[in-house]
Write a protein that holds these residues in place. Structure first.
Motif, PDB file in Angstrom:
ATOM      1  N   GLU A  22     -27.695 -44.111 -22.729  1.00 46.60           N
ATOM      2  CA  GLU A  22     -28.349 -42.956 -23.351  1.00 46.60           C
ATOM      3  C   GLU A  22     -28.871 -43.301 -24.744  1.00 46.60           C
ATOM      4  O   GLU A  22     -28.208 -43.987 -25.499  1.00 46.60           O
ATOM      5  CB  GLU A  22     -27.308 -41.835 -23.494  1.00 46.60           C
ATOM      6  CG  GLU A  22     -27.894 -40.494 -23.851  1.00 46.60           C
ATOM      7  CD  GLU A  22     -28.465 -39.804 -22.638  1.00 46.60           C
ATOM      8  OE1 GLU A  22     -29.637 -40.054 -22.333  1.00 46.60           O
ATOM      9  OE2 GLU A  22     -27.737 -39.048 -21.987  1.00 46.60           O
ATOM     10  N   THR A  23     -30.091 -42.847 -25.045  1.00 46.64           N
ATOM     11  CA  THR A  23     -30.627 -43.038 -26.390  1.00 46.64           C
ATOM     12  C   THR A  23     -31.214 -41.722 -26.874  1.00 46.64           C
ATOM     13  O   THR A  23     -31.425 -40.797 -26.086  1.00 46.64           O
ATOM     14  CB  THR A  23     -31.751 -44.098 -26.418  1.00 46.64           C
ATOM     15  OG1 THR A  23     -32.823 -43.618 -25.614  1.00 46.64           O
ATOM     16  CG2 THR A  23     -31.277 -45.450 -25.912  1.00 46.64           C
ATOM     17  N   VAL A  24     -31.470 -41.663 -28.181  1.00 46.08           N
ATOM     18  CA  VAL A  24     -32.083 -40.467 -28.749  1.00 46.08           C
ATOM     19  C   VAL A  24     -33.427 -40.217 -28.067  1.00 46.08           C
ATOM     20  O   VAL A  24     -33.757 -39.091 -27.696  1.00 46.08           O
ATOM     21  CB  VAL A  24     -32.271 -40.643 -30.270  1.00 46.08           C
ATOM     22  CG1 VAL A  24     -33.063 -39.479 -30.842  1.00 46.08           C
ATOM     23  CG2 VAL A  24     -30.926 -40.762 -30.962  1.00 46.08           C
ATOM     24  N   ILE A  27     -33.064 -38.662 -24.672  1.00 45.48           N
ATOM     25  CA  ILE A  27     -32.713 -37.239 -24.769  1.00 45.48           C
ATOM     26  C   ILE A  27     -33.978 -36.421 -25.035  1.00 45.48           C
ATOM     27  O   ILE A  27     -34.216 -35.391 -24.401  1.00 45.48           O
ATOM     28  CB  ILE A  27     -31.671 -37.013 -25.892  1.00 45.48           C
ATOM     29  CG1 ILE A  27     -30.343 -37.670 -25.521  1.00 45.48           C
ATOM     30  CG2 ILE A  27     -31.471 -35.514 -26.148  1.00 45.48           C
ATOM     31  CD1 ILE A  27     -29.298 -37.632 -26.625  1.00 45.48           C
ATOM     32  N   HIS A 196     -27.269 -32.396 -21.924  1.00 45.31           N
ATOM     33  CA  HIS A 196     -27.778 -32.337 -23.292  1.00 45.31           C
ATOM     34  C   HIS A 196     -27.472 -31.005 -23.961  1.00 45.31           C
ATOM     35  O   HIS A 196     -27.498 -30.905 -25.183  1.00 45.31           O
ATOM     36  CB  HIS A 196     -29.288 -32.575 -23.321  1.00 45.31           C
ATOM     37  CG  HIS A 196     -29.658 -33.915 -22.758  1.00 45.31           C
ATOM     38  ND1 HIS A 196     -28.911 -35.042 -23.000  1.00 45.31           N
ATOM     39  CD2 HIS A 196     -30.678 -34.316 -21.964  1.00 45.31           C
ATOM     40  CE1 HIS A 196     -29.461 -36.077 -22.381  1.00 45.31           C
ATOM     41  NE2 HIS A 196     -30.522 -35.659 -21.733  1.00 45.31           N
TER      42      HIS A 196
ATOM     43  N   LEU B 364     -29.749 -45.403 -35.625  1.00 44.58           N
ATOM     44  CA  LEU B 364     -30.511 -44.216 -36.012  1.00 44.58           C
ATOM     45  C   LEU B 364     -29.584 -43.223 -36.721  1.00 44.58           C
ATOM     46  O   LEU B 364     -28.371 -43.324 -36.617  1.00 44.58           O
ATOM     47  CB  LEU B 364     -31.124 -43.569 -34.762  1.00 44.58           C
ATOM     48  CG  LEU B 364     -32.140 -44.435 -34.020  1.00 44.58           C
ATOM     49  CD1 LEU B 364     -32.585 -43.736 -32.742  1.00 44.58           C
ATOM     50  CD2 LEU B 364     -33.350 -44.739 -34.888  1.00 44.58           C
ATOM     51  N   ILE B 367     -27.720 -37.453 -34.793  1.00 44.12           N
ATOM     52  CA  ILE B 367     -28.458 -36.235 -34.439  1.00 44.12           C
ATOM     53  C   ILE B 367     -27.505 -35.099 -34.100  1.00 44.12           C
ATOM     54  O   ILE B 367     -27.905 -34.080 -33.555  1.00 44.12           O
ATOM     55  CB  ILE B 367     -29.453 -36.476 -33.282  1.00 44.12           C
ATOM     56  CG1 ILE B 367     -28.728 -36.993 -32.038  1.00 44.12           C
ATOM     57  CG2 ILE B 367     -30.552 -37.427 -33.706  1.00 44.12           C
ATOM     58  CD1 ILE B 367     -29.559 -36.880 -30.770  1.00 44.12           C
ATOM     59  N   ARG B 371     -21.477 -35.489 -28.880  1.00 42.19           N
ATOM     60  CA  ARG B 371     -20.824 -36.196 -27.779  1.00 42.19           C
ATOM     61  C   ARG B 371     -19.538 -36.876 -28.238  1.00 42.19           C
ATOM     62  O   ARG B 371     -18.538 -36.891 -27.520  1.00 42.19           O
ATOM     63  CB  ARG B 371     -21.776 -37.239 -27.188  1.00 42.19           C
ATOM     64  CG  ARG B 371     -22.845 -36.666 -26.281  1.00 42.19           C
ATOM     65  CD  ARG B 371     -23.918 -37.735 -26.041  1.00 42.19           C
ATOM     66  NE  ARG B 371     -24.849 -37.383 -24.982  1.00 42.19           N
ATOM     67  CZ  ARG B 371     -25.836 -36.514 -25.106  1.00 42.19           C
ATOM     68  NH1 ARG B 371     -26.001 -35.863 -26.240  1.00 42.19           N
ATOM     69  NH2 ARG B 371     -26.663 -36.272 -24.108  1.00 42.19           N
ATOM     70  N   CYS B 415     -22.442 -42.757 -28.213  1.00 43.66           N
ATOM     71  CA  CYS B 415     -23.417 -42.368 -29.245  1.00 43.66           C
ATOM     72  C   CYS B 415     -24.846 -42.741 -28.854  1.00 43.66           C
ATOM     73  O   CYS B 415     -25.166 -43.923 -28.724  1.00 43.66           O
ATOM     74  CB  CYS B 415     -23.071 -43.033 -30.575  1.00 43.66           C
ATOM     75  SG  CYS B 415     -24.211 -42.545 -31.894  1.00 43.66           S
ATOM     76  N   PRO B 416     -25.743 -41.760 -28.687  1.00 48.13           N
ATOM     77  CA  PRO B 416     -27.122 -42.097 -28.329  1.00 48.13           C
ATOM     78  C   PRO B 416     -27.897 -42.707 -29.500  1.00 48.13           C
ATOM     79  O   PRO B 416     -28.901 -43.369 -29.283  1.00 48.13           O
ATOM     80  CB  PRO B 416     -27.726 -40.746 -27.914  1.00 48.13           C
ATOM     81  CG  PRO B 416     -26.893 -39.723 -28.588  1.00 48.13           C
ATOM     82  CD  PRO B 416     -25.527 -40.302 -28.753  1.00 48.13           C
ATOM     83  N   ALA B 417     -27.414 -42.479 -30.723  1.00 47.59           N
ATOM     84  CA  ALA B 417     -28.089 -43.061 -31.891  1.00 47.59           C
ATOM     85  C   ALA B 417     -27.566 -44.464 -32.181  1.00 47.59           C
ATOM     86  O   ALA B 417     -27.997 -45.093 -33.153  1.00 47.59           O
ATOM     87  CB  ALA B 417     -27.903 -42.155 -33.102  1.00 47.59           C
ATOM     88  N   LYS B 418     -26.648 -44.945 -31.337  1.00 40.01           N
ATOM     89  CA  LYS B 418     -26.100 -46.308 -31.419  1.00 40.01           C
ATOM     90  C   LYS B 418     -25.461 -46.595 -32.772  1.00 40.01           C
ATOM     91  O   LYS B 418     -25.600 -47.683 -33.332  1.00 40.01           O
ATOM     92  CB  LYS B 418     -27.185 -47.358 -31.116  1.00 40.01           C
ATOM     93  CG  LYS B 418     -27.984 -47.092 -29.859  1.00 40.01           C
ATOM     94  CD  LYS B 418     -27.142 -47.186 -28.616  1.00 40.01           C
ATOM     95  CE  LYS B 418     -27.874 -46.665 -27.406  1.00 40.01           C
ATOM     96  NZ  LYS B 418     -26.998 -46.396 -26.276  1.00 40.01           N
TER      97      LYS B 418
END
Lengths: 310, 438
Positions: A22-24, A27, A196, B364, B367, B371, B415-418
């Motif tokens: 998953e990445t920003v 999403i 989400h 990043l 946000i 999660r 984490c989607p913002a890594k």
């Protein structure tokens, strides 16, 4: 120790060494996908009077962000989401310059004055809309009937008059994205499925509006249990509850905080609708709750594992 | 049978390529590098000198300190060097380098002890200490310290067979292949700890281990298998206690024994059984070698002190595009820059990842998707802590209870913002620790 130099092809980094795919950006793409039904319905009902504003807002938002940070035209995708969301809050056939001013305001005043995505306090699309609403109130409430595309009033001007079934399918006057409840629900179902959003913010928002609409109708407009449902389906409440209030950046992260946030949005929306000067209260309700989000997060910090009361 | 678990947690991709591979024995190394500090606590002093002949199982390092564990030779041969050597922990502890004579002659004092029925709790603790046994779950805490019974005995001993880290399968294979010894060791530990019950927690993705353990328990009603949901970090001590003991929490700043529970690894029970049955000290360990960067994954019994390069060769070597070496599991293990390090008592596995899997993500801004808050098994707020950590705001991090973090990595995984959340948390913790110890 000399072998370290020989084998320096091995990367050393902190754990964990596996990460979710998953990445920003993914999403944001999912949010765009979720907005497709609403965009399609708007295009069907209002034709070029919907398509042109949506395209202008989208392009203006992305271009503004690109000019500011030059990280690729799509970048993380958040500018595109802001653009489409803003367009969905505009009346059909909005002038091109209105769209551009809204989109530029959304990106600059809504996002970059705070430091960009993640740091913004307010929902950028709603900031853009608020700027337009404050500056060109008349143009922002110039509704068209989806039947003949002639000028008409928003159903919110005469509470309880429009048929619930028309509100549900979208056969009423209103902003581009707020006409069809079913299109918004399909999109929200996709976001729920993808994880989400969760039920708390929309549930709190819609639930509190439903209860307040029913109860307050008894005081103001004669008791009618369908009034609660009417308030939920009319105007921008669903668009706000499903897509605006659920914006991750500007809503609480704690489970209880999310519920409180949703309920706060619902209560404020209804207060503005019934007692306020504006016929619609979604924009300001969400912006006000955005402002208190850090306080809500602070107040609803979960009890940590093994926490002992002092 | 209900499947138990804890609140929070996540599901990393559950690759266990070596799960069905029986344990193989590595070749006797020609040379071993045995660190004198393989445990939490005081490092050992060498008991041998360069030039000494040593036998297999002979004690070569010890120290008077209570929290420590002696070190034994894993081969018979000659001490050729006592010098610091790179160790995966990042430090370079003193190591005893022994050249093997290939004969594996046991030391004279390696003899079977009395049968379990005749041993007292104190004797069991002493055998565990003399055998240099440490917790094999990862922290390598000296086991004899953990076996001291609290006043009035212990509610329950929990053996940790969750093995929730992806890739690692050494505990799984040991449970399948040596369940009898595990139960024997469990009984010894229960006797020492005066524990009334023993629960063996196993994730339900290891049905063969659950079956083998149940077989070995037989009719003993004091020992019970607890089936656990497959969820990371199910094998974390506190989370395991909560799952097995139906929601019981270890209070902040306390040990599990304060609530009447002790936790140990299943592999530790097996080496305790070995120490009693045969008298052999902890001189070898079962580890998993896996990952896309190694040609053949394996569960392999390795002598302590074997240089990992030799083990890798016995697993078909590493691939050309191997890019990362991880000591332990992918969620909590540490990356090391070289293959030239000795295997220690508590080495549970080494993973080798290829270039494709070693992606350096752009970090990043947060946000606030929440999660990490959803998955955090310590119920803290990794998102806000990571922001505080990024800004070096250690006071804020402390207010957010950064010290409660167990560093499981669930937050950084989802984490989607890594964001390297765990890395920042570790920095915060060490800064806070430095501030408070001034």
């Amino acid at each position: 120790m000399e072998n370290l130099a020989v084998e320096k092809r091995f990367v050393v980094s902190s754990s964990p060494h596996v990460k979710t795919p998953e990445t920003v950006q993914k999403i944001m793409i999912d949010v765009l996908i979720a907005l497709v039904p609403a965009v399609v319905v708007a295009a069907v009902f209002f034709r070029e009077k919907a398509i042109i504003p949506i395209v202008i807002c989208l392009v203006a938002a992305m271009a503004t962000e690109f000019l500011l940070i030059r990280k690729g035209i799509f970048n993380d995708g958040s500018a595109a989401v802001t653009g489409v969301l803003l367009a969905l809050t505009l009346p059909p056939g909005s002038d091109w310059w209105l769209c551009v001013i809204g989109a530029v305001s959304a990106i600059i005043l809504g996002k970059y004055v705070f430091g960009g995505l993640g740091n913004n306090i307010f929902n950028p699309a709603l900031v853009g809309r608020a700027v337009l609403l404050a500056s060109w109130g008349g143009r922002m409430t110039a509704w068209l009937s989806p039947v003949d595309l002639k000028s008409t009033a928003t159903p919110l001007a005469e509470p309880g008059q429009a048929a619930l079934v028309d509100l549900f399918t979208g056969n009423v006057a209103g902003c581009l994205g707020e006409t069809s409840a079913v299109a918004l629900l399909i999109g929200a179902a996709y976001l729920l499925y993808r994880g989400h959003i969760n039920w708390r913010i929309p549930g709190g928002y819609i639930g509190s509006a439903l209860i307040m609409g029913t109860v307050m109708s008894a005081a103001g407009f004669g008791f009618d249990i369908t009034m609660g449902l009417w308030h939920v389906l009319a105007g921008g409440l669903l668009l706000g509850a499903l897509f605006m209030a659920t914006d991750m950046v500007t809503s609480p992260v704690t489970p209880n905080g999310q519920l409180i946030f949703g309920i706060g949005c619902g209560v404020l929306t209804m207060l503005i609708r019934i007692y306020g000067n504006y016929p619609e209260g979604v924009t300001f309700a969400i912006l006000i709750m955005n402002a208190v989000t850090p306080l809500i997060d602070n107040a609803t910090r979960p009890r940590f594992y093994g926490e002992v009361k002092k | 049978m209900t499947i138990k678990t804890f609140k929070g947690g996540t599901h990393p991709p559950h690759d266990k390529p070596a799960a069905n591979k029986p344990i193989v024995t590595a070749k006797v190394p020609s040379r071993v590098v045995i660190p004198l500090s393989q445990h939490s606590g005081a490092p050992c002093e060498p008991l041998v000198e360069v030039g000494d002949e040593v036998k297999m199982g002979q004690k070569i390092g010890d120290v008077k300190a209570f929290i420590s564990a002696p070190v034994h030779s894993s081969v018979s041969g000659k001490v050729v060097e006592i010098a610091p050597h790179f160790n995966p922990g990042g430090s370079s502890p003193m190591c005893v380098v022994i050249e093997s004579d290939g004969k594996d002659t046991w030391a004279d004092d390696v003899k079977p002890k009395k049968p379990l029925e005749e041993l007292t709790g104190e004797e069991i603790i002493n055998i565990t200490k003399e055998a240099g046994i440490v917790g094999l779950g990862g922290a390598a805490f000296p086991t004899h310290v953990k076996l001291i019974p609290p006043e009035g005995g212990l509610e329950a001993l929990i053996l940790n067979g969750a093995e929730c880290e992806p890739y690692l399968t050494c505990d799984h294979r040991l449970m399948v292949e040596r369940a009898e010894d595990m139960i024997y060791g469990a009984k010894a530990m229960m006797k020492a700890l005066q524990a009334r019950k023993c629960y063996i927690g196993i994730e339900v993705n290891k049905p063969d281990a659950i079956a083998a353990t149940r077989d070995a328990i037989g009719g003993d009603s004091t020992i019970e298998v607890v089936e656990l949901e497959v969820k990371y970090p199910q094998g974390s001590g506190k989370q395991l206690v909560t799952a097995v003991m139906n929601g019981l929490e270890v209070p902040s700043g306390k040990r599990s024994t304060d609530v009447g529970v002790q936790v140990s690894n299943t592999g530790t029970a097996i080496v305790i059984a070995d120490a009693i049955k045969t008298g052999r000290p902890l001189i070898d360990t079962v580890m998993t070698v896996a990952g896309s960067g190694v040609n053949e994954s394996a569960n392999i019994l390795v002598r302590v002190g074997t240089i990992f390069t030799e083990i890798v060769e016995q697993c078909g070597g590493i691939k050309e595009n191997a890019a990362k070496i991880i000591m332990g599991g992918p969620m909590m293990g540490g990356a090391v820059p070289t293959l030239d390090f000795p295997i220690c008592k508590a080495t549970s596995g080494v993973l080798i990842f290829t270039k494709d899997e070693v992606v350096m993500h752009e970090i990043l801004p947060c946000i606030k998707c929440g999660r990490c808050v959803d998955v955090c098994p310590a119920f803290i707020m990794p998102n806000f802590i990571s922001n505080a950590g990024e800004q070096n705001n250690h006071v804020e991090a402390k207010k957010l209870h950064v010290e409660e973090c167990i560093e499981c990595g669930s937050c950084a995984f989802v984490c989607p913002a890594k964001r390297p959340i765990v890395q920042w948390i570790r920095l915060c913790k060490s800064a806070i620790w430095a501030m408070s110890s001034k």
